[in-house]
Design a protein around this motif. Structure first.
Motif, PDB file in Angstrom:
ATOM      1  N   PRO A 242       0.792  -1.231   0.000  1.00  0.00           N
ATOM      2  CA  PRO A 242       0.000   0.000   0.000  1.00  0.00           C
ATOM      3  C   PRO A 242       0.830   1.288   0.000  1.00  0.00           C
ATOM      4  CG  PRO A 242       0.041  -0.959   2.186  1.00  0.00           C
ATOM      5  CD  PRO A 242       0.754  -1.917   1.281  1.00  0.00           C
ATOM      6  N   ILE A 243       2.088   1.199   0.358  1.00  0.00           N
ATOM      7  CA  ILE A 243       2.926   2.404   0.431  1.00  0.00           C
ATOM      8  C   ILE A 243       3.933   2.382  -0.715  1.00  0.00           C
ATOM      9  CG2 ILE A 243       4.592   3.708   1.803  1.00  0.00           C
ATOM     10  CD1 ILE A 243       3.304   2.390   4.303  1.00  0.00           C
ATOM     11  N   HIS A 244       3.910   3.447  -1.502  1.00  0.00           N
ATOM     12  CA  HIS A 244       4.845   3.581  -2.622  1.00  0.00           C
ATOM     13  C   HIS A 244       5.613   4.888  -2.439  1.00  0.00           C
ATOM     14  CE1 HIS A 244       2.782   0.598  -5.393  1.00  0.00           C
ATOM     15  NE2 HIS A 244       2.035   0.642  -4.310  1.00  0.00           N
ATOM     16  N   ILE A 245       6.908   4.810  -2.525  1.00  0.00           N
ATOM     17  CA  ILE A 245       7.744   6.005  -2.402  1.00  0.00           C
ATOM     18  C   ILE A 245       8.594   6.100  -3.660  1.00  0.00           C
ATOM     19  CG2 ILE A 245       9.539   7.175  -1.081  1.00  0.00           C
ATOM     20  CD1 ILE A 245       8.632   5.492   1.360  1.00  0.00           C
ATOM     21  N   ASP A 246       8.479   7.214  -4.359  1.00  0.00           N
ATOM     22  CA  ASP A 246       9.295   7.449  -5.545  1.00  0.00           C
ATOM     23  C   ASP A 246      10.439   8.381  -5.170  1.00  0.00           C
ATOM     24  OD1 ASP A 246       7.729   5.934  -7.325  1.00  0.00           O
ATOM     25  OD2 ASP A 246       6.316   7.597  -7.557  1.00  0.00           O
ATOM     26  N   PHE A 247      11.645   7.958  -5.486  1.00  0.00           N
ATOM     27  CA  PHE A 247      12.823   8.774  -5.234  1.00  0.00           C
ATOM     28  C   PHE A 247      13.280   9.375  -6.556  1.00  0.00           C
ATOM     29  CE2 PHE A 247      12.885   5.617  -1.845  1.00  0.00           C
ATOM     30  CZ  PHE A 247      13.061   6.418  -0.730  1.00  0.00           C
ATOM     31  N   PRO A 248      13.359  10.683  -6.626  1.00  0.00           N
ATOM     32  CA  PRO A 248      13.808  11.297  -7.888  1.00  0.00           C
ATOM     33  C   PRO A 248      15.290  11.010  -8.125  1.00  0.00           C
ATOM     34  CG  PRO A 248      13.600  12.968  -6.178  1.00  0.00           C
ATOM     35  CD  PRO A 248      13.085  11.676  -5.595  1.00  0.00           C
TER      36      PRO A 248
END
Length: 147
Positions: free
Chosen positions: A52-58
């Protein structure tokens, strides 16, 4: 190809089953390129809901990548003169625009490690070497690098 798809499906089944059987004692973190992770999450109907948790790192910008290169060099007691930095930025720009899976900091590390090896080979042919020559990564050392 069929075998590969079968094993991938089998791995996902085992993966999902383990997550369900051990949900109270298991924390699972997945990391990867955004496009590939999206494809992976679509391979099984129940997979997306289990994360359920998505983290996008630039990606790092060019100056951050240059700073990483300088840190990698400094850690090994090498220096990058201005003309080498300029060439490095040019190479990074080429790599990032020519490659969907540009490794970002990994690419910087690979470029620096290869440049160090090329510098060592270049210096082997000299009969005497100064300390300054030993620590300096010159543009020619980067020009020899093939990614």
């Amino acid at each position: 190809m069929k075998e590969s798809i079968y094993f991938t499906g089998l791995y996902i089944y085992v993966f999902v089953k383990s997550m369900e059987d051990h949900k109270e004692e298991l924390i699972l973190i997945l990391a990867g390129y955004q496009k590939e992770m999206e494809f992976f999450l679509q391979t099984n109907p129940g997979l997306r809901s289990r994360f359920p948790i998505h983290i996008d790192f630039p990606d790092y910008n060019q100056q951050e990548l240059l700073h990483i290169a300088e840190q990698l060099c400094a850690k090994r007691q090498y220096t990058l003169p201005a003309d080498t930095k300029t060439l490095l930025l040019k190479l990074l720009l080429q790599h990032s625009s020519n490659n969907d899976n540009f490794g970002n900091a990994r690419t910087v590390r690979n470029l620096i490690e290869r440049a160090i090896r090329h510098q060592a080979v270049r210096l082997m042919s000299k009969t005497s070497i100064t300390r300054q020559e030993l620590i300096l990564i010159e543009p020619v050392d980067l020009k020899e690098v093939k990614e």
